[in-house]
Write a protein that holds these residues in place. Sequence first.
Motif, mmCIF file in Angstrom:
data_model
loop_
_atom_site.group_PDB
_atom_site.id
_atom_site.type_symbol
_atom_site.label_atom_id
_atom_site.label_comp_id
_atom_site.label_asym_id
_atom_site.label_seq_id
_atom_site.Cartn_x
_atom_site.Cartn_y
_atom_site.Cartn_z
ATOM 1 N N MET A 170 -0.648 2.446 11.947
ATOM 2 C CA MET A 170 -0.135 1.787 10.413
ATOM 3 C C MET A 170 0.073 0.585 10.423
ATOM 4 O O MET A 170 0.424 0.519 9.323
ATOM 5 C CB MET A 170 0.227 2.549 9.289
ATOM 6 C CG MET A 170 -0.753 4.258 9.392
ATOM 7 S SD MET A 170 0.643 5.882 9.055
ATOM 8 C CE MET A 170 1.273 6.594 10.028
ATOM 9 N N ARG A 171 0.141 0.057 11.564
ATOM 10 C CA ARG A 171 0.255 -1.404 11.721
ATOM 11 C C ARG A 171 -0.403 -2.288 10.656
ATOM 12 O O ARG A 171 -1.419 -2.582 11.017
ATOM 13 C CB ARG A 171 0.803 -2.340 12.848
ATOM 14 C CG ARG A 171 2.289 -3.339 12.837
ATOM 15 C CD ARG A 171 1.207 -3.962 14.561
ATOM 16 N NE ARG A 171 1.120 -3.221 15.635
ATOM 17 C CZ ARG A 171 1.860 -3.371 16.349
ATOM 18 N NH1 ARG A 171 3.161 -3.756 16.045
ATOM 19 N NH2 ARG A 171 2.317 -2.832 17.140
ATOM 20 N N GLY A 172 0.353 -2.974 9.494
ATOM 21 C CA GLY A 172 -0.067 -3.894 8.362
ATOM 22 C C GLY A 172 -1.069 -3.290 7.498
ATOM 23 O O GLY A 172 -1.653 -3.720 6.908
ATOM 24 N N TYR A 173 -1.211 -1.774 7.637
ATOM 25 C CA TYR A 173 -1.550 -1.083 6.566
ATOM 26 C C TYR A 173 -1.437 -0.870 5.318
ATOM 27 O O TYR A 173 -2.426 -0.960 4.270
ATOM 28 C CB TYR A 173 -2.272 0.243 7.174
ATOM 29 C CG TYR A 173 -2.724 1.544 6.456
ATOM 30 C CD1 TYR A 173 -4.569 1.100 6.379
ATOM 31 C CD2 TYR A 173 -2.021 2.026 6.097
ATOM 32 C CE1 TYR A 173 -5.413 1.268 5.063
ATOM 33 C CE2 TYR A 173 -3.587 3.663 5.413
ATOM 34 C CZ TYR A 173 -4.808 2.182 4.852
ATOM 35 O OH TYR A 173 -5.656 4.196 4.077
ATOM 36 N N GLY A 174 -0.086 -0.941 5.035
ATOM 37 C CA GLY A 174 0.167 -1.402 3.339
ATOM 38 C C GLY A 174 0.608 -2.248 3.288
ATOM 39 O O GLY A 174 2.366 -1.949 3.057
ATOM 40 N N GLU A 175 0.584 -3.295 2.873
ATOM 41 C CA GLU A 175 1.253 -4.585 2.813
ATOM 42 C C GLU A 175 1.251 -4.933 1.311
ATOM 43 O O GLU A 175 0.637 -5.050 0.542
ATOM 44 C CB GLU A 175 0.741 -6.003 3.024
ATOM 45 C CG GLU A 175 0.477 -5.563 4.796
ATOM 46 C CD GLU A 175 1.728 -4.889 5.587
ATOM 47 O OE1 GLU A 175 3.230 -6.242 5.350
ATOM 48 O OE2 GLU A 175 1.424 -4.750 6.636
ATOM 49 N N ASN A 176 2.754 -5.492 1.148
ATOM 50 C CA ASN A 176 3.452 -6.136 -0.277
ATOM 51 C C ASN A 176 2.954 -4.878 -2.063
ATOM 52 O O ASN A 176 2.860 -5.483 -2.627
ATOM 53 C CB ASN A 176 2.182 -6.998 -0.994
ATOM 54 C CG ASN A 176 1.860 -8.459 0.218
ATOM 55 O OD1 ASN A 176 2.835 -8.769 0.663
ATOM 56 N ND2 ASN A 176 1.050 -8.857 1.039
ATOM 57 N N LEU A 177 3.864 -3.879 -1.077
ATOM 58 C CA LEU A 177 3.672 -2.087 -1.631
ATOM 59 C C LEU A 177 5.272 -2.230 -1.632
ATOM 60 O O LEU A 177 6.164 -2.507 -1.024
ATOM 61 C CB LEU A 177 2.777 -1.234 -1.405
ATOM 62 C CG LEU A 177 1.420 -1.679 -1.405
ATOM 63 C CD1 LEU A 177 0.766 -1.274 -0.595
ATOM 64 C CD2 LEU A 177 0.849 -2.763 -2.971
ATOM 65 N N ALA A 178 5.355 -1.951 -3.085
ATOM 66 C CA ALA A 178 7.207 -1.029 -2.930
ATOM 67 C C ALA A 178 6.978 -0.192 -2.455
ATOM 68 O O ALA A 178 6.373 0.971 -2.068
ATOM 69 C CB ALA A 178 7.382 -0.779 -4.684
ATOM 70 N N LEU A 179 7.941 0.766 -2.059
ATOM 71 C CA LEU A 179 8.445 2.320 -0.885
ATOM 72 C C LEU A 179 8.303 3.180 -1.687
ATOM 73 O O LEU A 179 6.930 2.965 -1.080
ATOM 74 C CB LEU A 179 10.060 2.167 -0.277
ATOM 75 C CG LEU A 179 10.379 3.374 0.021
ATOM 76 C CD1 LEU A 179 9.524 2.556 1.901
ATOM 77 C CD2 LEU A 179 11.347 3.484 -0.145
#
Length: 429
Positions: free
Chosen positions: A67-76
């Motif tokens: 999942m590297r780089g899969y969910g960027e710029n999101l709160a936890l």
Amino acid sequence: MLFKEITILNQNFEIEHDMYVGTKDDRIIYIGKDTPMEDFGEIYSGKNRLLIPGFYNAHAHSPMALMRGYGENLALMDWLNTRIFPFEDRLNSNAVYWGTLLCMAESLRYGIISSSDMYYFIPDMVKAVADSGAKANISRAVANPMGMDITKLPSMTEARDAITQFNGIENGRIIIDASIHAEYTSNEETVRCVADLAKEMDVRMHVHLSETKSEHEECKARHGGMSPAQYFNQCGIFDVPAIAAHCVWCEGEDFDILKEKGVTVASNPVSNLKLASGICNVTEMLKREIPVALGTDSVASNNNLSFFEEMKTFAILAKVREQNPTVITPKQALEAATINGAQAQGRYDCGAIKEGNKADLLVLRTDVANMHPVHNMLNNIVYSATDGDIVMTMADGKVLYKDGEYTTIDIEKTIFETEAATAAILKQL
């Protein structure tokens, strides 16, 4: 192997020049200024080289390499609920094996000898670590957000089975810990059962603790003002040696509990910055002699396993938090990256260059521009060294990475298989 006339970071974390260090089987058996009489086999020239202990990653989720780089710029919580959890629901044994092996390759390249890994698909993780030659403390993270009957909870069965089958295998390279994922993902009965399992099976504990302000405050609202540290302590989680990851929002009595129980805090500075979780108060912890180690968290939230980056960020963040450039010495940062992590994993004969210790060693180039001039080599290691300066990684006396090549991992096949497994999962989403 005999390291000849090499500069070393000794067991006191001081620099010594023109030293001989001899390894046999999995141990360091000679350190001295004089040429040893014993034959150590291969001789490694120490010219323009520095020998330091390997790194110990105190908090990781290796299969999340997928999942590297899969969910960027999101709160936890948004990151978890909209990207990570849906992806994880479609994981399988093949994907976890290759994702873990990819992380082992990255770890070895970056000097990480051993990782404290919290996840699931434990047999596949164990196989990947065993195949790589690295070390790991692996725990089956138990969560029970719906409050299922604990006797019917698969994760509890898997956690017990993993301890029974795998704890101590590969000549101690693989250790199985217990783990409760977090306060907010389980009910009290589950937490107490995991605590009892750890005590019954005589294993260590690995938990997420006070990573975000909302986690910390919502726990207090749910449990009559008790923080996650207070709640876990009351449930018996800290009755065995434990690693508590993050601890960003610990306060007041929390520090007393961590100190009294001998809990090691795994600080994850880069991940905590990237997810805007906050800055761990490591200065207060070190003042109170609470053990502090370093973790990367997963590459899904980091996005790499660079321990030089982690060390430098760890030291700089403490200075910014305290508005005091004198806090966190280079020695303290190096101890957090090496011996503190090793001891947190129960690897008491690791983490320092000392006769009798396991031969877990890194060789760094010093004939590079970023390592000169040398006013203080410890400063250069923490603030100037880069991952490209690592030319050898040795675990238990076996060279696993040298001059860009792996001795145990087919890196091209590993990358191919990881990409294929990731693509197959993405097609399902």
